[in-house]
Scaffold this active site. Structure first.
Site, PDB file in Angstrom:
ATOM      1  N   GLY A 137       0.775  -1.147   0.055  1.00  0.00           N
ATOM      2  CA  GLY A 137       0.065  -0.076   0.012  1.00  0.00           C
ATOM      3  C   GLY A 137       0.802   1.214   0.044  1.00  0.00           C
ATOM      4  O   GLY A 137       0.292   2.483   0.252  1.00  0.00           O
ATOM      5  N   ALA A 138       2.086   0.882  -0.351  1.00  0.00           N
ATOM      6  CA  ALA A 138       2.908   2.274  -0.317  1.00  0.00           C
ATOM      7  C   ALA A 138       3.219   2.922  -1.657  1.00  0.00           C
ATOM      8  O   ALA A 138       4.177   3.872  -1.985  1.00  0.00           O
ATOM      9  CB  ALA A 138       4.398   1.937   0.210  1.00  0.00           C
ATOM     10  N   GLY A 139       2.429   2.336  -2.557  1.00  0.00           N
ATOM     11  CA  GLY A 139       2.547   2.962  -4.048  1.00  0.00           C
ATOM     12  C   GLY A 139       3.728   2.322  -4.849  1.00  0.00           C
ATOM     13  O   GLY A 139       4.133   2.579  -6.030  1.00  0.00           O
ATOM     14  N   SER A 175       3.627  -0.993  -5.649  1.00  0.00           N
ATOM     15  CA  SER A 175       2.945  -2.157  -6.431  1.00  0.00           C
ATOM     16  C   SER A 175       3.390  -3.645  -5.682  1.00  0.00           C
ATOM     17  O   SER A 175       3.739  -4.533  -6.486  1.00  0.00           O
ATOM     18  CB  SER A 175       3.332  -2.074  -7.884  1.00  0.00           C
ATOM     19  OG  SER A 175       2.134  -2.924  -8.304  1.00  0.00           O
ATOM     20  N   SER A 176       3.157  -3.714  -4.558  1.00  0.00           N
ATOM     21  CA  SER A 176       3.176  -5.037  -3.871  1.00  0.00           C
ATOM     22  C   SER A 176       2.050  -6.122  -4.534  1.00  0.00           C
ATOM     23  O   SER A 176       2.420  -7.287  -4.861  1.00  0.00           O
ATOM     24  CB  SER A 176       2.810  -5.177  -2.437  1.00  0.00           C
ATOM     25  OG  SER A 176       1.475  -4.683  -1.897  1.00  0.00           O
ATOM     26  N   SER A 177       1.112  -5.287  -5.043  1.00  0.00           N
ATOM     27  CA  SER A 177       0.180  -6.222  -5.735  1.00  0.00           C
ATOM     28  C   SER A 177       0.750  -6.881  -7.269  1.00  0.00           C
ATOM     29  O   SER A 177       0.543  -8.193  -7.503  1.00  0.00           O
ATOM     30  CB  SER A 177      -1.287  -5.375  -5.979  1.00  0.00           C
ATOM     31  OG  SER A 177      -0.997  -4.174  -6.875  1.00  0.00           O
ATOM     32  N   GLU A 203      -5.979  -8.711 -11.169  1.00  0.00           N
ATOM     33  CA  GLU A 203      -5.940  -7.420 -10.365  1.00  0.00           C
ATOM     34  C   GLU A 203      -7.368  -6.855 -10.723  1.00  0.00           C
ATOM     35  O   GLU A 203      -8.349  -6.128  -9.932  1.00  0.00           O
ATOM     36  CB  GLU A 203      -4.996  -6.427 -10.591  1.00  0.00           C
ATOM     37  CG  GLU A 203      -5.074  -5.514  -9.633  1.00  0.00           C
ATOM     38  CD  GLU A 203      -3.881  -4.871  -9.128  1.00  0.00           C
ATOM     39  OE1 GLU A 203      -2.573  -5.515  -9.228  1.00  0.00           O
ATOM     40  OE2 GLU A 203      -3.761  -3.709  -8.425  1.00  0.00           O
ATOM     41  N   ASP A 205       2.350  -1.801 -13.794  1.00  0.00           N
ATOM     42  CA  ASP A 205       2.682  -2.404 -12.647  1.00  0.00           C
ATOM     43  C   ASP A 205       3.359  -3.749 -13.112  1.00  0.00           C
ATOM     44  O   ASP A 205       4.422  -4.335 -12.877  1.00  0.00           O
ATOM     45  CB  ASP A 205       1.852  -2.376 -11.496  1.00  0.00           C
ATOM     46  CG  ASP A 205       1.430  -1.169 -11.101  1.00  0.00           C
ATOM     47  OD1 ASP A 205       1.846  -0.195 -11.701  1.00  0.00           O
ATOM     48  OD2 ASP A 205       0.615  -0.910 -10.011  1.00  0.00           O
ATOM     49  N   TYR A 226      -9.517   6.708  -7.067  1.00  0.00           N
ATOM     50  CA  TYR A 226      -8.985   6.043  -8.197  1.00  0.00           C
ATOM     51  C   TYR A 226     -10.290   5.973  -9.483  1.00  0.00           C
ATOM     52  O   TYR A 226      -9.869   6.221 -10.502  1.00  0.00           O
ATOM     53  CB  TYR A 226      -8.180   4.523  -8.095  1.00  0.00           C
ATOM     54  CG  TYR A 226      -7.211   4.275  -9.102  1.00  0.00           C
ATOM     55  CD1 TYR A 226      -5.902   4.431  -9.149  1.00  0.00           C
ATOM     56  CD2 TYR A 226      -7.777   3.406 -10.275  1.00  0.00           C
ATOM     57  CE1 TYR A 226      -5.142   3.983 -10.065  1.00  0.00           C
ATOM     58  CE2 TYR A 226      -6.993   3.077 -11.129  1.00  0.00           C
ATOM     59  CZ  TYR A 226      -5.545   3.216 -11.084  1.00  0.00           C
ATOM     60  OH  TYR A 226      -4.865   2.625 -12.123  1.00  0.00           O
TER      61      TYR A 226
HETATM   62  P1  ADP Z   1       0.096  -1.710  -3.714  1.00  0.00           P
HETATM   63  O1  ADP Z   1       0.442  -0.175  -3.930  1.00  0.00           O
HETATM   64  O2  ADP Z   1       1.071  -2.241  -2.635  1.00  0.00           O
HETATM   65  O3  ADP Z   1       0.155  -2.625  -4.825  1.00  0.00           O
HETATM   66  P2  ADP Z   1      -2.560  -2.748  -3.583  1.00  0.00           P
HETATM   67  O4  ADP Z   1      -3.783  -2.177  -2.640  1.00  0.00           O
HETATM   68  O5  ADP Z   1      -2.634  -2.462  -5.077  1.00  0.00           O
HETATM   69  O6  ADP Z   1      -1.146  -1.842  -2.997  1.00  0.00           O
HETATM   70  O7  ADP Z   1      -2.118  -4.091  -3.141  1.00  0.00           O
HETATM   71  C1  ADP Z   1      -1.868  -4.463  -1.810  1.00  0.00           C
HETATM   72  C2  ADP Z   1      -2.614  -5.656  -1.560  1.00  0.00           C
HETATM   73  O8  ADP Z   1      -2.199  -6.930  -2.090  1.00  0.00           O
HETATM   74  C3  ADP Z   1      -2.601  -6.031  -0.157  1.00  0.00           C
HETATM   75  O9  ADP Z   1      -3.552  -5.493   0.640  1.00  0.00           O
HETATM   76  C4  ADP Z   1      -2.885  -7.803  -0.346  1.00  0.00           C
HETATM   77  O10 ADP Z   1      -4.356  -7.847  -0.264  1.00  0.00           O
HETATM   78  C5  ADP Z   1      -2.057  -8.006  -1.362  1.00  0.00           C
HETATM   79  N1  ADP Z   1      -0.603  -8.255  -1.219  1.00  0.00           N
HETATM   80  C6  ADP Z   1       0.441  -7.840  -1.672  1.00  0.00           C
HETATM   81  N2  ADP Z   1       1.615  -8.492  -1.317  1.00  0.00           N
HETATM   82  C7  ADP Z   1       1.085  -9.607  -0.496  1.00  0.00           C
HETATM   83  C8  ADP Z   1       1.765 -10.516   0.189  1.00  0.00           C
HETATM   84  N3  ADP Z   1       3.082 -10.754  -0.018  1.00  0.00           N
HETATM   85  N4  ADP Z   1       0.943 -11.476   0.631  1.00  0.00           N
HETATM   86  C9  ADP Z   1      -0.355 -11.412   0.605  1.00  0.00           C
HETATM   87  N5  ADP Z   1      -0.981 -10.501   0.250  1.00  0.00           N
HETATM   88  C10 ADP Z   1      -0.584  -9.294  -0.592  1.00  0.00           C
HETATM   89 MG    MG Z   2      -1.192  -2.354  -6.313  1.00  0.00          MG
END
Ligand code: ADP
Ligand code: MG
Length: 401
Positions: A141-143, A145-147, A179, A191, A243
């Site tokens: 959630g830091a921008g 893109s963990s997603s 996504e 991303d 968004y």
């Molecule tokens: P970001 O900017 O980090 O992409 P998003 O809201 O698009 O933020 O995605 C974050 C979401 O992705 C988390 O709330 C979770 O649901 C999922 N996610 C990301 N990384 C992981 C992980 N390592 N394990 C489980 N879920 C994850």
């Molecule tokens: Mg994301």
């Protein structure tokens, strides 16, 4: 072996009592410039960062897929489990039955099966069940893109485990489909492309319409520069709120101008746009149209004059997001202004907005000063302590072990 590698292995062992077949990983990304242009068919210029999501993977013989993660909210004792053959019924119609985080990897499995069918692979016959155990050091959630990192790691792993032989762009498209349709977040493809195509010391100049991607050397290190991320700790969620509204405004603007996407407008079209639209829609359009131009200018400038020369474009991008697109927040503005006053070459918020991170291009010697200045300014303003760190352009999704 990295900490996240070890964590993913340990989690996999706890889940299955066995060693994984292999480890795959994919990075988060920073977008250097080109914000909210991706879903407008325009240009972006992100790079993959040296923070990664790792997945330990092993096959199962019962046709089921199980996912676990070290992610905070997920008790590892309870894997999310689905039969592969049920994925088509779950996504997108019944996605609410799956806990949100698990929709990312399960959604990728669903989208990859469909992509495999499209590519002529008989999914029902050849795809084995699989266990996936995730660990990550990408801030969520830091921008950053963990997603896309979790999607990219899943896509790369399943592509290999299932022997699909799909190319990287197809894997990125499966991540985006997950996504958009499995999670329900209406994001573009930037991303996932960065997470799949990244290379060390390079950015990905991407045409989001043709999906043509150029790997462009960044040369930060050679120029004595560091890319600083200032995570404001203000969290955002793409599946809700602003968004989607911004997206709708862009579609409205394109419809009024009679073009398929804002990509099809140039800066010269803006006076006519201003006549035809309400003020808010116009300013949303102006951000996207000028931002597309700034991406083109940034790539050209970088190639001609090196990374130091792109500073003013980063600054102009921030102003456009703050004033026209209105997706900044006071913490991001303070981070950007302070970094610049403390000597950054250029700075802007990055990512979807409403929180997340700013980036600043900074002389290596000035990193401690800029960091201290930002922390002091946040303390003075009564904001939560920001998390300030450097990132380095790194490799995209890959098999690690
Ligand atoms: P970001 O900017 O980090 O992409 P998003 O809201 O698009 O933020 O995605 C974050 C979401 O992705 C988390 O709330 C979770 O649901 C999922 N996610 C990301 N990384 C992981 C992980 N390592 N394990 C489980 N879920 C994850
Ligand atoms: Mg994301």
């Amino acid at each position: 072996m990295t900490r996240t590698d070890a964590e993913a292995r340990a989690l996999f062992a706890r889940l299955t009592g066995q060693e994984p077949t292999g480890l795959w990983s994919a990075p988060g990304r920073v977008n250097l410039i080109g914000e909210h242009t991706d879903y407008n068919d325009g240009f972006v210029f992100p790079f993959a960062i040296d923070f990664r999501t790792v997945v330990a993977v092993g096959a199962r013989d019962d046709g089921r897929i199980r996912v676990v993660s070290t992610f905070d909210e997920v008790p590892v004792e309870v894997p999310v489990e689905v039969a592969l053959d049920d994925l088509d019924a779950l996504f997108p119609a019944r996605r609410d039955e799956i806990v949100e985080w698990a929709r990312y990897p399960l959604g990728v499995a669903w989208a990859l099966r469909a992509a495999a069918r499209d590519a002529g692979v008989d999914a029902s016959a050849s795809l084995t069940g699989v266990d996936l155990a995730f660990s990550s050091d990408v801030p969520v959630g830091a921008g950053l893109s963990s997603s896309a990192a979790i999607e990219g790691a899943t896509a790369a792993a399943l592509n290999d485990i299932w022997g699909l032989g799909l190319d990287r762009v197809t894997l990125a498209q499966a991540g985006r489909r997950a996504e958009n349709e499995a999670v329900g977040a209406p994001t573009g493809i930037m991303d996932q492309m960065a997470a799949l195509l990244g290379e060390s010391d390079a950015g990905i100049f991407l045409d989001c319409r043709s999906l043509e991607a150029d790997v462009v050397e960044l040369g930060f290190a050679a120029a004595g520069l560091e890319l600083l991320v200032i995570d404001t700790r203000v969290t955002h969620a793409h599946s809700t709120g602003g968004y989607g509204e911004r997206r709708a405004a862009c579609e409205r603007g394109a419809a009024i101008m009679g073009v398929p996407a804002l990509r099809d407008l140039s800066v010269d079209d803006l006076p006519r746009a201003q006549e035809l639209m309400d003020d808010v829609t116009f300013r949303r359009v102006r951000h996207v149209v000028t931002e597309d131009q700034r991406v083109l200018d940034a790539v050209r400038t970088l190639r001609a004059n090196g990374p130091r020369a792109i500073g003013p474009l980063l600054d102009a991008s921030h102003a456009s997001m703050r004033d026209d697109f209105e997706i900044s927040v006071p913490e991001l503005d303070l981070a950007v202004d302070t970094a610049r006053s403390a000597g950054a070459v250029g700075a802007r918020m990055t990512g979807g907005g409403f929180g997340g991170s700013a980036i600043a291009l900074v002389d290596r010697d000035l990193v401690p000063d800029v960091t201290a200045a930002v922390e002091a300014a946040f303390a003075e303003a009564g904001f939560a302590k920001p998390h300030v760190f450097t990132v380095h352009p790194s490799a995209g999704a890959r098999r690690d072990a």
